[in-house]
Design an enzyme around this catalytic site. Structure first.
Site, PDB file in Angstrom:
ATOM      1  N   HIS A   1       0.831  -1.207   0.000  1.00  0.00           N
ATOM      2  CA  HIS A   1       0.000   0.000   0.000  1.00  0.00           C
ATOM      3  C   HIS A   1       0.870   1.264   0.000  1.00  0.00           C
ATOM      4  CE1 HIS A   1      -3.713   2.297   1.131  1.00  0.00           C
ATOM      5  NE2 HIS A   1      -2.821   3.105   1.679  1.00  0.00           N
ATOM      6  N   GLU A   2       1.767   1.352   0.959  1.00  0.00           N
ATOM      7  CA  GLU A   2       2.581   2.571   1.070  1.00  0.00           C
ATOM      8  C   GLU A   2       3.505   2.734  -0.136  1.00  0.00           C
ATOM      9  OE1 GLU A   2       1.692   4.734   3.153  1.00  0.00           O
ATOM     10  OE2 GLU A   2       0.400   3.411   4.342  1.00  0.00           O
TER      11      GLU A   2
ATOM     12  N   HIS B   1       1.737   4.798  -2.719  1.00  0.00           N
ATOM     13  CA  HIS B   1       1.820   6.235  -2.436  1.00  0.00           C
ATOM     14  C   HIS B   1       3.203   6.756  -2.829  1.00  0.00           C
ATOM     15  CE1 HIS B   1      -1.963   6.882  -0.340  1.00  0.00           C
ATOM     16  NE2 HIS B   1      -1.730   5.935   0.539  1.00  0.00           N
TER      17      HIS B   1
ATOM     18  N   GLU C   1      -4.792   7.845  -2.920  1.00  0.00           N
ATOM     19  CA  GLU C   1      -5.279   6.563  -2.421  1.00  0.00           C
ATOM     20  C   GLU C   1      -5.534   5.585  -3.580  1.00  0.00           C
ATOM     21  OE1 GLU C   1      -4.939   6.159   0.665  1.00  0.00           O
ATOM     22  OE2 GLU C   1      -6.033   4.325   1.118  1.00  0.00           O
TER      23      GLU C   1
HETATM   24 ZN    ZN Z   1      -3.199   5.210   1.876  1.00  0.00          ZN
END
Ligand code: ZN
Length: 501
Positions: A264-265, A268, A294
């Protein structure tokens, strides 16, 4: 004009340096700082924040923007100089329209409110936080009212994080989504629950971290311009184009925790690493909205990282790394385990299918609070009512009910939650479009290759930084406004197969 533009850029760079220095201090605070550093660190960050704000909101910045306006009006919309003045002006107005007294009173209240919430939540004491929440709603209204001309009181707050989105359009989009999701969740949960016990065995930390790092390196996260450390709450932080870091959290008895937070990170972070280097240190040099940000974390975490394609390549490697734990576990069992759908009370633990229901409940309730349609003392009951209706669950208390997220107690009420679901909707939209442009992407993913997908995202989204808004990006990429269709198709396709619907 050339000289004025240079002057503006120098001023912006100095303000940015102060902000980024504060970000380094924050990163250190959450990773390696000894507890004794806490008091001074809070003060140091506040000082840097104040200096950055003063530098940026100095009337000299406004004067330069005014002087440059006639020049940029002669340029095309997507010209770098035009975009720089446009985006800087927007941020300048956001930061100067809220009176200093109001802003500091709000920040002081927020800090106090957070402390009260942190104590009241474990004690399940909603009456302790209720007066703070009431005041917070009042501050949120006052801040919104610094930006008159809105259709809905939440619009200015939503616009801070997701420019161009409005309460009414988001509400309509979410209503459509809820109509599809509620019956889908009912159909899935009517079946027998997936067995995810294979994920809950002892998994040594060092190997978990090594596997995650290998996966995101293959994704294209550039470790020469980043690093990963451990924190209590995973996050991504950026100090410059050349230094974009992520953090993760490991649970030795839950394989999915560190792995999916890392994936997830990294999404980003790849977004930030992919912004054109020439924008670095200016208001153009970062992701454009909470929702688009997101969408990138979710795309790499879910569309890719929880796909069968990905694990066709990586599962044998994971088994080789953890032979004792996974030798007897088939790929299919593992794939079901990481995509287990269940009704749950906690948003941050929710799966892909139920997650948005949690978000939409909060979004609707905060609109009602801001409109004055819902009083704070009626909030717990309204919360339970919605959970019963949408998820078929009733929290046993307020701790895991209305007090579960920090957002309403340390920040504005309104403007934050919509970004999570907008991100999910856009993740499918963008992934779908990448697949249309490059039908070879799924095969590449089954071979552990992500270059084509990463390049497409960089080309179409990352490199632009904040030059275009979310709505503009969606229009450019799909030729149409934001729609939930690709997202629902993705969920129906994946979960229809998993649960034989
Ligand atoms: Zn996030």
């Amino acid at each position: 004009m050339e000289k004025k533009l240079e002057e503006l850029k120098t001023r912006l760079l100095e303000a940015n340096d102060l902000t980024m220095a504060s970000a380094v201090l924050n990163w250190d605070q959450t990773t390696y700082m000894p507890p004794g550093g806490a008091a001074a660190r809070g003060r140091q960050m506040a000082t840097l924040g104040r200096l950055a704000h003063e530098k940026f909101t100095d009337p000299a910045t406004g004067k330069l923007l005014d002087e440059l306006q006639p020049y940029v009006e002669t340029l095309p919309y997507d010209h770098d100089d035009a975009a720089l003045v446009r985006v800087t002006r927007r941020q300048y107005e956001q930061q100067t329209k809220v009176p200093g007294d109001l802003l500091s009173a709000f920040l002081e209240h927020s800090a106090e409110s957070y402390q009260v919430w942190a104590k009241a939540r474990p004690e399940n004491d909603f009456t302790a936080v209720a007066p703070y929440l009431e005041k917070n709603i009042d501050y949120s209204r006052q801040i919104a009212n610094c930006f008159p001309g809105y259709d809905h009181i939440a619009d200015p707050l939503i616009d801070f994080a997701d420019q161009g989105m409005k309460a009414e359009s988001v509400r309509a989009l979410f209503a459509e989504l809820r109509q599809e999701l509620v019956p889908l969740v009912q159909r899935i949960t009517a079946q027998s629950e997936a067995d995810d016990s294979c994920l809950h065995q002892p998994y040594p930390e060092n190997k978990q971290l090594a596997f995650g790092q290998k996966a995101i390196e293959a994704y294209g996260y550039d470790f020469t311009r980043g690093r990963q450390d451990k924190t209590h709450h995973p996050f991504m932080t950026k100090f410059s184009w050349g230094d974009v870091r992520i953090t993760t959290r490991v649970k030795e008895n839950d394989l999915s925790e560190a792995l999916f937070s890392t994936l997830h990170e990294s999404g980003h972070a790849m977004y930030e690493q992919g912004v054109a280097q020439i924008y670095d240190g200016t208001p153009l040099g970062g992701g454009t909205s909470a929702g688009v940000h997101e969408s990138q974390s979710r795309l790499w975490e879910n569309q890719v990282g929880r796909s069968r394609m990905f694990w066709q390549h990586y599962y044998p490697q994971l088994q080789a790394m953890f032979p004792e734990q996974l030798q007897g576990v088939a790929l299919d069992t593992f794939y079901r385990a990481i995509n287990k759908v269940q009704r749950s009370l906690i948003r941050t633990d929710a799966d892909e299918v139920t997650y948005n229901l949690h978000v939409m409940i909060r979004f609707d309730l905060e609109l009602d609070l801001l409109e004055g349609k819902l009083a704070v003392h009626d909030l717990p009951e309204a919360w339970h009512g919605r959970y019963q209706h949408d998820l078929g669950l009733h929290a046993p208390d307020d701790r895991d009910g209305v007090m579960q997220d920090v957002h309403w107690y340390a920040g504005t009420v309104g403007g934050v939650f919509q970004g999570y679901t907008l991100g999910n909707i856009m993740s499918a939209l963008f992934f779908n479009q990448a697949l249309r442009a490059h039908p070879e992407i799924p095969t590449e993913i089954t071979q552990g290759q992500f270059g084509t997908l990463h390049r497409w995202l960089k080309q179409n989204i990352y490199q632009h930084g904040s030059k275009f808004t979310a709505n503009e990006l969606v229009e450019q990429i799909t030729g149409a406004p934001l729609t939930i269709k690709p997202y629902m198709q993705y969920l129906y396709g994946k979960y229809g197969e998993l649960y034989a619907l």
